[in-house]
Design an enzyme around this catalytic site. Structure first.
Site, PDB file in Angstrom:
ATOM      1  N   HIS A 101       5.053  -0.714   4.534  1.00 35.73           N
ATOM      2  CA  HIS A 101       3.824  -1.324   4.045  1.00 35.73           C
ATOM      3  C   HIS A 101       3.950  -2.831   4.158  1.00 35.73           C
ATOM      4  O   HIS A 101       5.035  -3.396   4.027  1.00 35.73           O
ATOM      5  CB  HIS A 101       3.550  -0.920   2.599  1.00 35.73           C
ATOM      6  CG  HIS A 101       4.742  -1.018   1.699  1.00 35.73           C
ATOM      7  ND1 HIS A 101       5.730  -0.048   1.662  1.00 35.73           N
ATOM      8  CD2 HIS A 101       5.129  -1.982   0.851  1.00 35.73           C
ATOM      9  CE1 HIS A 101       6.657  -0.410   0.803  1.00 35.73           C
ATOM     10  NE2 HIS A 101       6.323  -1.592   0.298  1.00 35.73           N
ATOM     11  N   MET A 102       2.814  -3.460   4.384  1.00 43.51           N
ATOM     12  CA  MET A 102       2.745  -4.916   4.421  1.00 43.51           C
ATOM     13  C   MET A 102       2.063  -5.371   3.134  1.00 43.51           C
ATOM     14  O   MET A 102       0.978  -4.906   2.805  1.00 43.51           O
ATOM     15  CB  MET A 102       1.936  -5.344   5.648  1.00 43.51           C
ATOM     16  CG  MET A 102       1.780  -6.830   5.770  1.00 43.51           C
ATOM     17  SD  MET A 102       0.866  -7.178   7.290  1.00 43.51           S
ATOM     18  CE  MET A 102       2.131  -6.838   8.487  1.00 43.51           C
TER      19      MET A 102
HETATM   20  P1  AMP Z   1       8.171  -2.475  -1.968  1.00 39.20           P
HETATM   21  O1  AMP Z   1       9.040  -3.021  -3.065  1.00 39.20           O
HETATM   22  O2  AMP Z   1       8.007  -3.441  -0.835  1.00 39.20           O
HETATM   23  O3  AMP Z   1       8.599  -1.094  -1.520  1.00 39.20           O
HETATM   24  O4  AMP Z   1       6.724  -2.353  -2.608  1.00 39.20           O
HETATM   25  C1  AMP Z   1       6.178  -1.172  -3.088  1.00 39.20           C
HETATM   26  C2  AMP Z   1       4.914  -1.550  -3.794  1.00 39.20           C
HETATM   27  O5  AMP Z   1       4.135  -0.388  -4.001  1.00 39.20           O
HETATM   28  C3  AMP Z   1       5.136  -2.192  -5.168  1.00 39.20           C
HETATM   29  O6  AMP Z   1       4.578  -3.504  -5.173  1.00 39.20           O
HETATM   30  C4  AMP Z   1       4.418  -1.234  -6.126  1.00 39.20           C
HETATM   31  O7  AMP Z   1       3.779  -1.911  -7.180  1.00 39.20           O
HETATM   32  C5  AMP Z   1       3.431  -0.555  -5.185  1.00 39.20           C
HETATM   33  N1  AMP Z   1       2.996   0.770  -5.614  1.00 39.20           N
HETATM   34  C6  AMP Z   1       3.777   1.809  -6.005  1.00 39.20           C
HETATM   35  N2  AMP Z   1       3.019   2.878  -6.293  1.00 39.20           N
HETATM   36  C7  AMP Z   1       1.730   2.523  -6.057  1.00 39.20           C
HETATM   37  C8  AMP Z   1       0.473   3.186  -6.171  1.00 39.20           C
HETATM   38  N3  AMP Z   1       0.375   4.444  -6.592  1.00 39.20           N
HETATM   39  N4  AMP Z   1      -0.648   2.505  -5.852  1.00 39.20           N
HETATM   40  C9  AMP Z   1      -0.573   1.231  -5.442  1.00 39.20           C
HETATM   41  N5  AMP Z   1       0.580   0.541  -5.306  1.00 39.20           N
HETATM   42  C10 AMP Z   1       1.721   1.178  -5.622  1.00 39.20           C
END
Ligand code: AMP
Length: 116
Positions: A101-102
């Protein structure tokens, strides 16, 4: 076969997360735990666990992620002041969800690139 994360359910709208954008290649929605005023996630519809797993055939989706980031930044009204795009990879990169994800981050000054 890679293990699905919650992001696959969001793509398929099996959990009701409002989408900011979706097409055949990518999906965008707001981060559930925003770190800044404007915090959006842009993801490929295909499950790619980490940047290490990206293949040449994914280049179209990865490019689309950036053009969608540009479009959403404009819609958020943060394009002129600026923003940051981040992709975390694995443990040292701080990756929590293993579906690439970005992060589109903006709406306020973001300070220096890294705090270690
Ligand atoms: P990363 O640390 O780069 O893997 O970021 C993962 C991101 O996903 C974090 O900023 C979380 O807050 C976000 N996240 C996790 N679950 C959800 C969800 N159900 N909906 C939206 N964002 C999410």
């Amino acid at each position: 076969m890679s293990e699905e994360t919650i992001f696959s359910k969001i793509i398929r709208q099996e959990i009701p997360t409002p989408l900011l954008y979706q097409d055949d290649l990518v999906t965008a929605f707001r981060d559930i735990s925003p770190r800044v005023d404007s915090h959006i996630l842009i993801i490929p519809n295909k499950l790619i666990p980490t940047v290490n797993d990206v293949e040449e055939e994914d280049e179209l989706a990865l490019g689309r992620m950036i053009t969608v980031a540009k479009k959403l930044a404009k819609e958020e009204g943060i394009d002129e002041n600026g923003y940051r795009l981040i992709m975390n990879c694995n443990q040292h990169g701080g990756q929590e969800v293993y579906h690439i994800h970005m992060h589109l981050l903006g709406g306020q000054p973001l300070g220096p690139l890294l705090s270690v």
